[in-house]
Design a protein around this motif. Structure first.
Motif, mmCIF file in Angstrom:
data_model
loop_
_atom_site.group_PDB
_atom_site.id
_atom_site.type_symbol
_atom_site.label_atom_id
_atom_site.label_comp_id
_atom_site.label_asym_id
_atom_site.label_seq_id
_atom_site.Cartn_x
_atom_site.Cartn_y
_atom_site.Cartn_z
ATOM 1 N N ARG A 343 80.676 63.365 -62.320
ATOM 2 C CA ARG A 343 81.198 63.723 -63.646
ATOM 3 C C ARG A 343 80.558 65.015 -64.141
ATOM 4 N NH1 ARG A 343 80.072 59.843 -68.082
ATOM 5 N NH2 ARG A 343 81.184 61.439 -69.288
ATOM 6 N N ASN A 346 81.818 67.938 -62.078
ATOM 7 C CA ASN A 346 83.203 68.215 -62.438
ATOM 8 C C ASN A 346 83.259 69.076 -63.697
ATOM 9 O OD1 ASN A 346 86.116 67.845 -62.420
ATOM 10 N ND2 ASN A 346 85.780 66.577 -64.220
ATOM 11 N N ALA A 347 82.413 68.751 -64.674
ATOM 12 C CA ALA A 347 82.359 69.547 -65.899
ATOM 13 C C ALA A 347 81.880 70.963 -65.613
ATOM 14 C CB ALA A 347 81.449 68.869 -66.922
ATOM 15 N N LEU A 350 84.725 72.915 -64.333
ATOM 16 C CA LEU A 350 85.735 73.219 -65.346
ATOM 17 C C LEU A 350 85.312 74.356 -66.278
ATOM 18 C CD1 LEU A 350 86.962 69.680 -66.500
ATOM 19 C CD2 LEU A 350 88.112 71.276 -64.959
ATOM 20 N N VAL A 393 79.280 67.387 -71.417
ATOM 21 C CA VAL A 393 80.391 67.051 -70.526
ATOM 22 C C VAL A 393 81.608 66.600 -71.345
ATOM 23 C CG1 VAL A 393 81.184 65.374 -68.800
ATOM 24 C CG2 VAL A 393 78.948 66.482 -68.536
ATOM 25 N N ARG A 394 81.359 65.778 -72.359
ATOM 26 C CA ARG A 394 82.460 65.319 -73.224
ATOM 27 C C ARG A 394 83.140 66.505 -73.896
ATOM 28 N NH1 ARG A 394 83.803 64.669 -78.231
ATOM 29 N NH2 ARG A 394 81.841 65.568 -78.984
ATOM 30 N N ASN A 397 85.290 68.493 -71.286
ATOM 31 C CA ASN A 397 86.534 67.797 -70.959
ATOM 32 C C ASN A 397 87.528 67.852 -72.119
ATOM 33 O OD1 ASN A 397 85.618 67.086 -68.389
ATOM 34 N ND2 ASN A 397 84.751 65.149 -69.080
ATOM 35 N N SER A 398 87.023 67.724 -73.350
ATOM 36 C CA SER A 398 87.904 67.759 -74.519
ATOM 37 C C SER A 398 88.509 69.142 -74.717
ATOM 38 C CB SER A 398 87.130 67.334 -75.773
ATOM 39 O OG SER A 398 86.692 65.998 -75.663
ATOM 40 N N TYR A 400 88.970 71.354 -72.311
ATOM 41 C CA TYR A 400 89.891 71.547 -71.184
ATOM 42 C C TYR A 400 91.225 70.837 -71.423
ATOM 43 C CZ TYR A 400 91.652 71.385 -66.368
ATOM 44 O OH TYR A 400 92.429 71.501 -65.238
ATOM 45 N N ASP A 401 91.175 69.657 -72.043
ATOM 46 C CA ASP A 401 92.397 68.891 -72.311
ATOM 47 C C ASP A 401 93.107 69.340 -73.588
ATOM 48 O OD1 ASP A 401 92.022 67.335 -70.060
ATOM 49 O OD2 ASP A 401 90.898 65.772 -71.116
ATOM 50 N N ASN A 485 90.565 69.183 -60.693
ATOM 51 C CA ASN A 485 89.169 68.856 -60.925
ATOM 52 C C ASN A 485 88.890 67.483 -60.325
ATOM 53 O OD1 ASN A 485 90.736 68.062 -63.604
ATOM 54 N ND2 ASN A 485 89.007 66.640 -63.407
#
Length: 487
Positions: A343, A346-347, A350, A393-394, A397-398, A400-401, A485
């Motif tokens: 995880r 992955n971040a 990204l 990380v949160r 991801n936020s 990126y989304d 990812n």
């Protein structure tokens, strides 16, 4: 520099503000391996922990001289000057010269630490390369009246030492308890006192590794090498001395005694010790049959392991526990660490793909950064740091989304924070899919899927997406094209 770092000092049994003797210079000595066999995970945990400490001190701007020795002579099987020489015994078993054993396992040690992505020490001295320094230190201890020679062997006089110094200062044990736990001397024992230990040992005729000395042909005791080499490269007083907690009671206690007897000063200002390893709650040991070596952990080729784990996932697993806490190995814990590591990586992958928006960021990077520094400043608290990084990380991801806005300064700050703490301080890198070949493979797969979609072959397009998802790779279609990812 504005230093808020505090660390736990075994010597005083409390946390203390870190104040180097000669800032910005820091001298750090860590007891290295005895290279007569493969390095075990307990050693690796210690060296990964001090790599974290080394990295963070460098990150804070200190000029660190990190000395970690190689013990390649003088270590008998028992810690109290009894038993066979470890190198000679292994050499006989493998029908090799002792220095072939040393070379073989030193190379193996370096390779394992390379896989764990540890920085090399500034200096890596060997015991055999510093025989003259050890002899000179023994001579000085004799001159000061704290050692005596019997038939070519020189012993440290603990009874004389305790009249002026506290022999139990590091462990706070009672001297009477130590004496009660030591066997009585018999008529053939050369030592005057039960706690006395060898500084120089007379070599038997069959002993291979031997050197001339003022007391005859022999070899150094185990403890004297670290005192001699630390003082040579860091001075009679230096900042940090480290090692595993198993070394405190005997090896480090005797190091302090030797150095004070020789130089009349405590060698290190701060003593730091890593805790032990357990497996499913039981202490890891060869005799218990629950020990495994690093290469077995990486390959999964061991009855206690359900599969293998990458070196970086294992490093991440080690850093999830504070260096002074017990670290318990289990398949469940390793699996969880492996998922967490992926995880995090992955971040990191990204981050370069994130786009800044005109809208002001909905979070404060500087506050997150302050919490990361606060964690490391609190005795190198890597588990708390990792928890803070998963907040990052949160955020990644936020963003990126498209669920969270981020402006240009906040994006730059987030990238810097992740680079500093994930790569520079924790020493974590992606050892799974970071190669150019993998990137090219993913580009080819995405091109095949895009071709299928253009031909309205949606069944093939869906199979590619589902197949990648099954192996942990997620595709995301966007205006910029198809991004991927790891899940």
């Amino acid at each position: 520099m504005d230093n808020q770092l505090v660390l736990y000092n075994t010597l005083t049994r409390k946390k203390e503000k870190f104040e180097p003797l000669h800032p910005p210079f820091v001298g750090m000595y860590v007891c290295g391996p005895t290279v007569y066999s493969d390095v075990h995970l307990g050693n690796c945990r210690t060296f990964v922990s001090f790599d974290l400490i080394f990295r963070y001190l460098l990150h804070l701007g200190y000029k660190v001289r990190y000395v970690r020795n190689i013990t390649d002579a003088g270590h008998l099987e028992g810690d109290h000057d009894e038993g066979d020489d470890k190198f000679a015994k292994k050499a006989k078993l493998e029908k090799l010269e002792p220095m072939e054993i040393v070379q073989k396992y030193t190379l193996g040690f370096h390779e394992v630490l390379r896989l764990f992505n540890t920085l090399p020490p500034s200096i890596e001295p060997t015991a055999t390369g510093h025989i003259s320094e050890q002899i000179e230190m023994v001579k000085k201890i004799i001159e000061q009246g704290y050692a005596y020679e019997v038939n070519g062997t020189v012993y440290f006089d603990v009874e004389k030492y305790v009249k002026e110094y506290d022999y139990t200062t590091l462990t706070n044990r009672k001297l009477d308890d130590m004496l009660n736990n030591t066997r009585e001397l018999n008529g053939q024992d050369e030592k005057r006192g039960r706690l006395d230990f060898a500084l120089w040992i007379k070599a038997k005729p069959e002993h291979i590794m031997r050197w001339p000395s003022p007391w005859g042909v022999g070899f150094p005791g185990w403890h004297i090498e670290c005192s001699a080499m630390s003082s040579k490269y860091l001075g009679e007083q230096f900042d940090i001395h480290g090692g595993g907690m198993d070394l405190a009671a005997t090896h480090h206690t005797n190091e302090i005694a030797q150095s004070q007897a020789c130089n009349h000063t405590q060698p290190a200002k701060y003593w730091m010790h890593t805790n032990m390893l357990t497996v499913n709650g039981a202490r890891m040991s060869k005799s218990a049959g629950n020990g495994f070596l690093p290469h077995e952990l990486f390959s999964g080729n061991h009855s206690l392991l359900s599969r293998g784990y990458s070196p970086m996932a294992v490093r991440f697993f080690m850093l999830q526990a504070h260096y002074r806490s017990t670290l318990d190995f289990s398949n469940e814990a390793l699996d969880a660490a492996d998922k967490g590591f992926k995880r995090l990586m992955n971040a990191m992958a990204l981050l370069p793909k994130l786009k800044a928006t005109a809208k002001k960021a909905e979070f404060k990077v500087d506050e997150l950064q302050q919490r990361c520094y606060a964690a490391m400043d609190d005795d190198f608290n890597s588990p708390v740091l990792i928890a803070e990084l998963f907040e990052a990380v949160r955020i990644v991801n936020s963003v990126y989304d498209g669920k969270l806005a981020i402006d240009e300064p906040s994006l730059a700050g987030l990238k810097t924070l992740m680079q500093h703490f994930v790569h520079d301080v924790l020493g974590l890198i992606d050892d799974n899919t970071g190669s150019d070949d993998f990137e090219q493979l993913m580009e080819m797969i995405i091109a095949l899927r895009n071709g299928a979609k253009q031909n309205k072959d949606y069944a093939t397009s869906d199979r590619i997406r589902e197949g990648l998802s099954a192996i942990g790779i997620q595709l995301k279609d966007s205006k910029e094209g198809t991004l991927w990812n790891k899940i």
